[in-house]
Design a protein around this motif. Structure first.
Motif, PDB file in Angstrom:
ATOM      1  N   LYS A 181      -1.003  18.221  -0.787  1.00 30.34           N
ATOM      2  CA  LYS A 181       0.065  18.604  -0.031  1.00 30.34           C
ATOM      3  C   LYS A 181       1.502  18.762  -0.571  1.00 30.34           C
ATOM      4  O   LYS A 181       2.165  19.532  -0.414  1.00 30.34           O
ATOM      5  CB  LYS A 181      -0.120  18.176   0.921  1.00 30.34           C
ATOM      6  N   SER A 182       1.949  17.067  -1.551  1.00 33.12           N
ATOM      7  CA  SER A 182       3.243  17.346  -1.994  1.00 33.12           C
ATOM      8  C   SER A 182       3.084  17.876  -3.919  1.00 33.12           C
ATOM      9  O   SER A 182       3.476  18.959  -3.577  1.00 33.12           O
ATOM     10  CB  SER A 182       3.559  16.032  -2.425  1.00 33.12           C
ATOM     11  N   THR A 183       1.779  18.397  -4.210  1.00 32.62           N
ATOM     12  CA  THR A 183       1.399  19.315  -5.341  1.00 32.62           C
ATOM     13  C   THR A 183       2.160  20.933  -4.881  1.00 32.62           C
ATOM     14  O   THR A 183       3.454  21.008  -5.088  1.00 32.62           O
ATOM     15  CB  THR A 183       0.326  18.983  -5.899  1.00 32.62           C
TER      16      THR A 183
ATOM     17  N   GLY B 284       9.506  10.720   1.686  1.00 36.59           N
ATOM     18  CA  GLY B 284       9.670   9.030   2.760  1.00 36.59           C
ATOM     19  C   GLY B 284       7.982   8.835   1.883  1.00 36.59           C
ATOM     20  O   GLY B 284       8.294   7.321   2.722  1.00 36.59           O
ATOM     21  N   GLU B 285       7.840   8.771   1.352  1.00 36.68           N
ATOM     22  CA  GLU B 285       6.688   8.319   0.637  1.00 36.68           C
ATOM     23  C   GLU B 285       6.743   7.809  -1.297  1.00 36.68           C
ATOM     24  O   GLU B 285       6.289   6.683  -1.113  1.00 36.68           O
ATOM     25  CB  GLU B 285       5.283   9.842   0.832  1.00 36.68           C
ATOM     26  N   GLU B 286       7.446   8.635  -1.387  1.00 31.71           N
ATOM     27  CA  GLU B 286       8.009   8.331  -2.772  1.00 31.71           C
ATOM     28  C   GLU B 286       8.849   7.898  -3.557  1.00 31.71           C
ATOM     29  O   GLU B 286      10.045   8.267  -2.782  1.00 31.71           O
ATOM     30  CB  GLU B 286       6.755   9.532  -3.803  1.00 31.71           C
TER      31      GLU B 286
ATOM     32  N   LEU C 266       9.765  17.992   4.397  1.00 36.01           N
ATOM     33  CA  LEU C 266       9.965  16.940   4.820  1.00 36.01           C
ATOM     34  C   LEU C 266       8.411  16.096   4.366  1.00 36.01           C
ATOM     35  O   LEU C 266       7.169  16.348   5.211  1.00 36.01           O
ATOM     36  CB  LEU C 266       9.917  17.104   6.124  1.00 36.01           C
ATOM     37  N   ASP C 267       8.336  15.246   3.078  1.00 35.30           N
ATOM     38  CA  ASP C 267       6.964  14.587   3.123  1.00 35.30           C
ATOM     39  C   ASP C 267       7.246  13.555   4.029  1.00 35.30           C
ATOM     40  O   ASP C 267       7.846  12.671   2.887  1.00 35.30           O
ATOM     41  CB  ASP C 267       6.929  14.662   1.844  1.00 35.30           C
ATOM     42  N   SER C 268       6.547  12.695   4.301  1.00 34.39           N
ATOM     43  CA  SER C 268       5.647  12.822   5.229  1.00 34.39           C
ATOM     44  C   SER C 268       6.627  13.008   6.993  1.00 34.39           C
ATOM     45  O   SER C 268       6.923  12.340   6.969  1.00 34.39           O
ATOM     46  CB  SER C 268       4.577  12.726   5.681  1.00 34.39           C
TER      47      SER C 268
HETATM   48 MG    MG Z   1       1.736  13.851  -0.069  1.00 34.73          MG
END
Ligand code: MG
Ligand code: TYD
Length: 476
Positions: free
Chosen positions: A109-111, A131-133, A177-179
């Motif tokens: 998804k992020s990619t 918000g994850e990385e 917005l991740d995620s």
């Molecule tokens: Mg991701």
């Protein structure tokens, strides 16, 4: 966990599936009947009034449609240039569109979003919130993907108030917005990722997006079982819901639209994860066909439609003498009840005895389809296995089969024939009604129109597979 600003707190329980709130933990949700879906959350009594009900507020005075219809030009779409993605979006994103992109962790998804954001970025300024990385992790991925990212601003943040402030300041055309499960608003009750936080944050972003014509992508994780903390709650809020998942034993990544206010829902996008990111799979024609050599019994090829895209699909069947009083039937990739109907139609109209046979029918390559045009191919695969006669390898079978054993017409026969010709097939057995023989000739195929199952069965490479005199097949 953030400290709440208000001292009066109480616990309540909310269903992760449907959002039903209860004062006590319950084993089963009384609303949606889901088991063990209740999650504890802390609610501030005083702040209840501040919290919205999770619905976007577009209230207006009653207005005549005719007063609005002429207002301004139709919103222009921004295409990402990733054809597999754009087709799902109906050509591109619309200003103010809010898209939920859900999928299991690690699917890409992020990619995908980083690649799409990079393509959209000169036209739309992009705010990518992770918000994850950390910023470094996102930047590393961008480097891996070969993205320079001139018009992309990165923000590593989980606090919605700060994200909204950044949106105010930067006025981006696109926000990722991740995620959605990582954001929270400190003034609202509930821990990050809790149902109420996810819903309220999404609703607030939606209001902002609609007010400023900003395109927003919300990324969300679903577990392997398909549950997403709050996805069902978000589905009705957002304009578009895309699901990203694997198929064909994890080799292929498939993007599907579950809901789409601005485009189709029956399209699929096919991708493969490569060293340099997600790559489009443009030539899907033969992905779902096994390369079994000619002379293999129990297989036929057809062309199924996935949205507007014709895909070669292989039906496989195994018919063997049963060892049980009740013969077994399984259907993988095809609808079970429809397959039972087809078997019954064959027993009746081809006098094929299956009552003492186990019948297994499946589609190769993990394909799933409800396209009735696969009926004829499924029937011929069963017949081929039952009679131990291989179907001609250069022939595709396209047609719906009804209760009366008649072969009925299917939509987009021309497109299907073209696809078959492109993949090197020479003959096509098609419904007699519809009269599309010319289309087949144009595509360079010999078209064999058939009106009934029996005609189709008699038409196999000259040899009669169905001999209505003898009834039993010679199978293992
Ligand atoms: Mg991701
Ligand atoms: P990611 O986009 O982080 O998945 P998600 O956001 O859905 O959790 O990508 C997941 C996987 O993709 C990860 O295992 C690494 C792999 N990958 C590649 O194979 N090639 C690449 O170029 C990139 C960026 C990732």
């Amino acid at each position: 966990m953030k400290k709440q600003g208000t001292p009066r707190l109480r616990a309540q329980y909310r269903c992760a599936e449907c959002g039903y709130a209860a004062p006590k933990p319950l084993g089963q949700c009384p609303d949606c009947q889901a088991w063990n879906s209740m999650e504890e959350e802390v609610v501030a009594e005083e702040s209840k009034t501040k919290v919205s009900r999770g619905l976007a507020d577009f209230s207006s005075a009653p207005t005549k449609l005719s007063d609005l219809a002429g207002e301004g030009p139709v919103a222009a779409r921004s295409a990402t240039g990733i054809a597999e993605f754009d087709r799902l979006l109906g050509g591109g994103v619309v200003p103010g569109q809010v898209v939920l992109l859900a999928g299991p962790p690690g699917i890409g998804k992020s990619t995908l979003m980083l690649q799409a954001a990079a393509r959209l970025s000169p036209a739309l300024s992009v705010l990518y919130v992770s918000g994850e990385e950390s910023l470094k992790q996102v930047a590393d991925r961008a480097r891996r993907l070969g993205i320079k990212g001139g018009a992309i601003t990165l923000l590593s943040e989980t606090d919605l108030s700060k994200i909204l402030a950044a949106m105010d300041e930067l006025k981006p055309g696109l926000v990722v917005l991740d995620s959605v499960q990582t954001v929270h608003h400190p003034d609202w009750p509930g821990t990050p990722g809790s149902v109420s936080q996810v819903r309220e944050c999404a609703a607030e972003l939606l209001r902002t997006a609609k007010g400023k014509d900003t395109v927003v992508f919300l990324l969300g994780h679903v577990t392997k079982e398909g549950a997403l903390a709050g996805p069902k709650l978000l589905e009705h809020l957002v304009d578009t819901v895309l699901y990203f998942d694997t198929e064909r034993h994890d080799l292929l990544r498939v993007l599907r639209a579950r809901k789409n206010r601005f485009g189709p829902t029956d399209e699929i996008g096919l991708f493969e994860m490569a060293a340099g990111g997600l790559e489009e799979v443009k030539d899907a024609a033969s992905l779902f066909v096994d390369s079994a050599g000619p002379g293999t019994c129990g297989r036929t090829v057809s062309v199924a439609m996935e949205g507007s895209r014709p895909i070669l699909a292989e039906a496989q069947a195994l018919v063997v003498t049963t060892r049980y009083p009740l013969p077994r039937r399984t259907a993988t990739g095809l609808e079970y009840n429809r397959t039972l109907m087809l078997l019954a139609a064959m027993e009746k109209h081809l006098r094929l005895r299956l009552e003492d046979k186990d019948v297994f029918v499946s589609l190769a390559g993990g394909l799933k389809t409800g396209d009735p045009a696969m009926d004829l191919a499924a029937c011929m695969a069963v017949l081929s296995s039952a009679r131990d006669v291989a179907m001609p390898a250069d022939t595709v079978y396209i047609g719906e089969v009804g209760l009366l054993g008649r072969v009925g017409r299917v939509p987009n026969l021309e497109g299907r024939l073209k696809e078959a010709a492109k993949a090197g097939f020479k003959r096509a057995v098609t419904p007699a009604s519809g009269g599309k023989a010319a289309a087949g000739r144009q595509a360079g195929l010999t078209v064999v129109p058939v009106a009934t199952l029996q005609e189709a069965a008699e038409n196999i490479d000259g040899h009669k597979v169905v001999d209505t005199g003898t009834i039993d097949g010679h199978n293992a």
